[in-house]
Design a protein around this motif. Structure first.
Motif, short mmCIF file in Angstrom:
data_model
loop_
_atom_site.label_atom_id
_atom_site.label_comp_id
_atom_site.label_asym_id
_atom_site.label_seq_id
_atom_site.Cartn_x
_atom_site.Cartn_y
_atom_site.Cartn_z
N GLU A 189 0.86 -1.20 0.00
CA GLU A 189 0.00 0.00 0.00
C GLU A 189 0.88 1.24 0.00
O GLU A 189 2.05 1.19 0.39
N GLN A 194 2.72 9.62 0.11
CA GLN A 194 2.91 9.13 -1.27
C GLN A 194 1.63 9.27 -2.08
O GLN A 194 1.68 9.69 -3.24
N GLY A 228 9.55 8.80 9.46
CA GLY A 228 9.19 7.41 9.14
C GLY A 228 7.91 7.25 8.37
O GLY A 228 7.35 6.15 8.31
N SER A 229 7.43 8.34 7.74
CA SER A 229 6.14 8.24 7.03
C SER A 229 6.31 7.94 5.55
O SER A 229 5.33 7.94 4.80
N GLY A 230 7.55 7.73 5.10
CA GLY A 230 7.77 7.33 3.70
C GLY A 230 8.02 8.47 2.74
O GLY A 230 7.66 8.37 1.56
N LYS A 231 8.68 9.51 3.21
CA LYS A 231 8.95 10.66 2.32
C LYS A 231 9.93 10.27 1.20
O LYS A 231 9.83 10.77 0.09
N THR A 232 10.88 9.37 1.52
CA THR A 232 11.88 9.02 0.50
C THR A 232 11.20 8.41 -0.73
O THR A 232 11.46 8.83 -1.85
N ASP A 567 17.20 5.28 8.75
CA ASP A 567 16.05 4.36 8.77
C ASP A 567 16.53 2.95 9.09
O ASP A 567 17.06 2.26 8.22
N ARG A 592 13.44 8.09 15.17
CA ARG A 592 14.23 6.93 14.69
C ARG A 592 13.53 5.64 15.04
O ARG A 592 13.93 4.57 14.59
N ARG A 595 8.73 3.70 13.13
CA ARG A 595 8.70 4.10 11.71
C ARG A 595 7.81 3.16 10.90
O ARG A 595 7.63 2.00 11.26
N ALA A 596 7.29 3.69 9.83
CA ALA A 596 6.45 2.93 8.89
C ALA A 596 5.35 2.16 9.61
O ALA A 596 5.09 0.99 9.31
N1 LIG Z 1 4.27 2.39 1.30
C1 LIG Z 1 5.09 1.83 2.15
N2 LIG Z 1 4.82 0.63 2.66
C2 LIG Z 1 5.66 0.05 3.54
N3 LIG Z 1 6.78 0.61 3.96
C3 LIG Z 1 7.10 1.81 3.48
C4 LIG Z 1 6.28 2.49 2.56
N4 LIG Z 1 6.85 3.66 2.28
C5 LIG Z 1 7.99 3.72 2.98
N5 LIG Z 1 8.14 2.63 3.70
C6 LIG Z 1 9.24 2.34 4.63
O1 LIG Z 1 9.11 3.22 5.74
C7 LIG Z 1 10.37 3.49 6.27
C8 LIG Z 1 10.52 4.96 6.51
O2 LIG Z 1 10.55 5.63 5.28
P1 LIG Z 1 11.43 6.93 5.04
O3 LIG Z 1 12.83 6.66 5.45
O4 LIG Z 1 11.19 7.36 3.68
O5 LIG Z 1 10.78 7.90 6.10
P2 LIG Z 1 10.89 9.46 6.16
O6 LIG Z 1 9.52 9.99 6.11
O7 LIG Z 1 11.86 9.94 5.16
O8 LIG Z 1 11.47 9.65 7.63
P3 LIG Z 1 12.50 10.74 8.18
O9 LIG Z 1 11.77 12.01 8.29
O10 LIG Z 1 12.88 10.20 9.50
O11 LIG Z 1 13.62 10.79 7.22
C9 LIG Z 1 11.38 2.93 5.30
O12 LIG Z 1 11.89 1.74 5.82
C10 LIG Z 1 10.58 2.65 4.06
O13 LIG Z 1 11.08 1.57 3.34
#
Ligand SMILES: Nc1ncnc2c1ncn2[C@@H]1O[C@H](COP(=O)(O)OP(=O)(O)OP(=O)(O)O)[C@@H](O)[C@H]1O
Length: 657
Positions: A189, A194, A228-232, A567, A592, A595-596
């Motif tokens: 999902e 995203q 940890g909300s999946g910004k990358t 992460d 830290r 996350r996710a």
């Molecule tokens: N749609 C998804 N489903 C499952 N896992 C996901 C999804 N999107 C991202 N993730 C996982 O969630 C984790 C956190 O993602 P990410 O590092 O992008 O967070 P972030 O929002 O950039 O956090 P931060 O602000 O701490 O940098 C990663 O391990 C990533 O693989």
């Protein structure tokens, strides 16, 4: 009655005329008086007296007769003068005040002088001085704020979207191929950030113009979403999706991150998602020699090209090393960029690094800075002819070659700037320096109480924390902080933890103390812990991180070097051994863990004298109520104290050597 002296010539004549009339008047008055005396019966109580009433009447009639005699002789000035005297008499004491309001009277004025003079009681009152109404909190909060922020898209953190492998995905615009890849990676999902960002970024690039819609340049985006909300993935997915249709390799995406560790981490994500797409992904961080990085970036060609050259489609880097290559690598150019991503934007915008941001912005779009007439002194302008195989960016064709293309439209750079952070800055000055093009804000946050749905509370800044994060604080004396940490490790069995200290020095000191404790204690289970700070070489750090990820190291005691972006999925506890003095630092540290969508716990050890400040800081961001206070009693730590005392002594001796 003495004559009023009149200074002018006509006045002298007037006085003489008056004197003759007066003499006649006095003579007649005397005669009348003696005649009356003779006629009047004598009274005992008022011998020789005259009634005042009589006397007054007589005076009036005498004055009348005197005036009659003088009729025609008086000048206009005398009339005005008498009016003035009369006026003064009537107005009484408050002459000054009346003067201010007096209306000049003319000879022919039909308005009586007195009727125009306000009496003392009826003076017009001036309004009391008063301060203007203070602007409301919301009005103040709007001062200087980016208008786009007011119209931000507020996204519910719980809004997830299942990924379907087949068919057209109208909602996210992700291709079937990318969706399949996501499912292969176990991603079933899309997270809230995203789902909202993908359609915005991909739909702007649909069709043949996906790489270069020069007539309708894309809007920039600023994204704020919890740790940890999946910004990358929110930027990796659209970049891979859009660039997959490219034909020639050019540097089309540049991702800037604050640390090498993050560069490595983001490269892994790009590689995982972009597998099989033929896109070339590279990094420059200074880990390798400069010449090695140069050959990876632009190859060995020595011919200067205005359009530059690139062996990479996507470059991930730190700002310092990027500057080195911008200034020292021939043919390295940012003119073809389609995406410029600044991750951890608030931190990077706060860093100057030789004014890296301004240099990058100009390198992306020299026209924006210089217009179409690049000065001879500009690094983009030299006398070299453009070889036929050179590929100048359409936005620079006019500047370099003096030619307009198509129907003579001026082409804009199609570089789209994307900014990401969990603690995004609202600082209007910093945002203005980015020169964002019609930016759209995406803010993933819980709806604050009393705030209308979908609107941003501009009056008080606050940060949304991961939903499954539990936060605690322990308020204690500074001398027992190590004991509190030992209590968490040995009595509460904290493992897979990151322990943050304020400096590399305190990191290594704390690790040694815990090691001494474990040596001294016969009862406690041994935990493996390591220091992780900038004192270590890059390879040592990488090594340690690998071991921590493999859970060969249970606890990493670190400085804030890895408080952002890192992460590691199994981190279940974060301990702030030294309490952070800045809310942003707190947010990133505790982020830290949990996350996710996973669970996690955060602990902050607060020294008694810091407690007031720390609580105040959290209260300011409406976060204090989420943190539970844990009381640790003497009894709780009793079993640890003997070994702790030994460890303290050993540490003292070790540092005394
Ligand atoms: N749609 C998804 N489903 C499952 N896992 C996901 C999804 N999107 C991202 N993730 C996982 O969630 C984790 C956190 O993602 P990410 O590092 O992008 O967070 P972030 O929002 O950039 O956090 P931060 O602000 O701490 O940098 C990663 O391990 C990533 O693989």
């Amino acid at each position: 009655m003495p004559e009023t002296p009149v200074s002018d010539a006509t006045g002298v004549k007037k006085c003489q005329a008056k004197t003759k009339a007066k003499v006649r008047y006095l003579r007649r008055k005397k005669a009348r008086r003696s005649a009356r005396k003779a006629a009047a019966p004598k009274t005992k109580d008022a011998p020789g007296s005259e009634s005042p009433q009589e006397d007054e009447e007589e005076d009036v009639s005498d004055a009348q007769s005197m005036q009659d005699e003088d009729k025609g002789k008086e000048t206009q000035e005398e009339v005005v003068d008498s009016h003035r005297k009369k006026k003064r008499k009537l107005s009484g004491k408050d002459e000054i005040g009346h003067e201010e309001h007096s209306i000049p009277q003319t000879e022919n004025s039909s308005i009586p002088v007195d009727s125009k003079l306000p009496s003392q009681g009826s003076l017009p009152s001036f309004p009391e001085p008063s301060a203007p109404n203070a602007p409301s909190k919301s009005v103040l909060a709007m001062q200087g704020i980016d208008r786009a922020l007011v119209h931000a898209e507020i996204v519910d953190p719980a809004a997830v979207l299942p990924i379907s492998p087949l068919g057209v995905d109208e909602q996210t615009k992700l291709s079937e191929r990318t969706r399949k890849r996501l499912l292969e990676l176990g991603i079933t999902e899309l997270f809230a950030v995203q789902t909202s960002l993908l359609p915005f970024l991909i739909s702007q690039s649909s069709g043949a113009s996906s790489l270069y819609p020069t007539y309708s340049s894309p809007r920039d985006a600023c994204v704020s979403a919890p740790t940890g909300s999946g910004k990358t993935l929110a930027y990796v997915l659209p970049i891979i999706e859009v660039l997959s249709s490219r034909i020639i390799t050019r540097l089309r995406a540049l991702v800037v991150l604050p640390t090498r560790d993050l560069v490595t981490q983001v490269r892994e994500t790009f590689k995982a998602i972009g597998k099989g797409r033929g896109l070339k992904i590279g990094t420059v961080t200074g880990q390798h020699s400069f010449s090695h990085e140069q050959s990876q970036l632009v190859g060995e060609s020595s011919t200067p090209l205005k359009g530059g050259t690139s062996k990479m489609d996507i470059l991930i880097c730190t700002p310092g090393r990027l500057m080195d290559h911008l200034n020292g690598t021939p043919n390295f150019t940012l003119q073809h960029l389609r995406f410029l991503v600044i991750d951890e934007a608030d931190r990077l915008l706060a860093q100057s690094f030789h004014d890296w941001l301004a240099q990058v912005l100009v390198a992306c779009d020299p026209r924006r800075h210089w217009g179409d007439n690049l000065p001879v002194s500009s690094p983009w302008n030299d006398s070299t002819l453009v070889p036929t195989y050179d590929s100048v960016s359409p936005a620079l064709l006019q500047a370099y070659l003096g030619c307009r293309t198509d129907v003579g439209e001026v082409k804009e750079s199609s570089c789209q700037k994307l900014l990401f952070s969990a603690t995004y800055t609202r600082d209007p000055g910093k945002l203005a320096s980015l020169g964002l093009r019609d930016p759209k804000y995406f803010i993933v946050q819980d709806q604050s109480e009393g705030q209308p749905a979908g609107s941003l509370d501009l009056t008080s800044e606050r940060f949304t924390m991961p939903a499954n994060l539990m936060e605690h604080m322990i308020i204690c004396e500074p001398s027992v902080k190590p004991l509190m940490l030992l209590h968490l490790i040995h009595n509460r069995s904290i493992r897979n933890a990151l322990v943050f200290t304020k400096s590399s020095e305190s990191t290594s000191r704390l690790v040694r103390l815990i090691e001494f404790f474990q040596e001294a204690s016969t009862e406690c289970e041994r935990v493996v812990l390591r220091a992780y700070s900038s004192d270590l070489s890059a390879s040592e750090r990488r090594n340690i991180l690998e071991k921590f990820k493999a859970q060969d190291i249970h606890i990493l005691v670190c400085s804030d070097l890895i408080s952002r972006g890192l992460d590691i999925s199994h981190v279940s506890h974060v301990v702030s051994y030294d309490a952070p003095v800045d809310i942003r630092k707190y947010v990133h540290r505790v982020g830290r863990t949990a996350r996710a969508g996973r669970t996690g716990e955060a602990w902050t050890l607060v020294e008694e004298q810091e407690a007031r400040y720390f609580k105040g800081m959290l209260r300011e961001y409406s976060h204090l109520e989420r943190i539970k206070r844990l009381k640790v009693t003497q009894k709780d730590t009793e079993s640890l104290r003997p070994s702790y005392q030994i460890a303290l002594q050993q540490l003292k001796e070790a540092y005394a050597r």
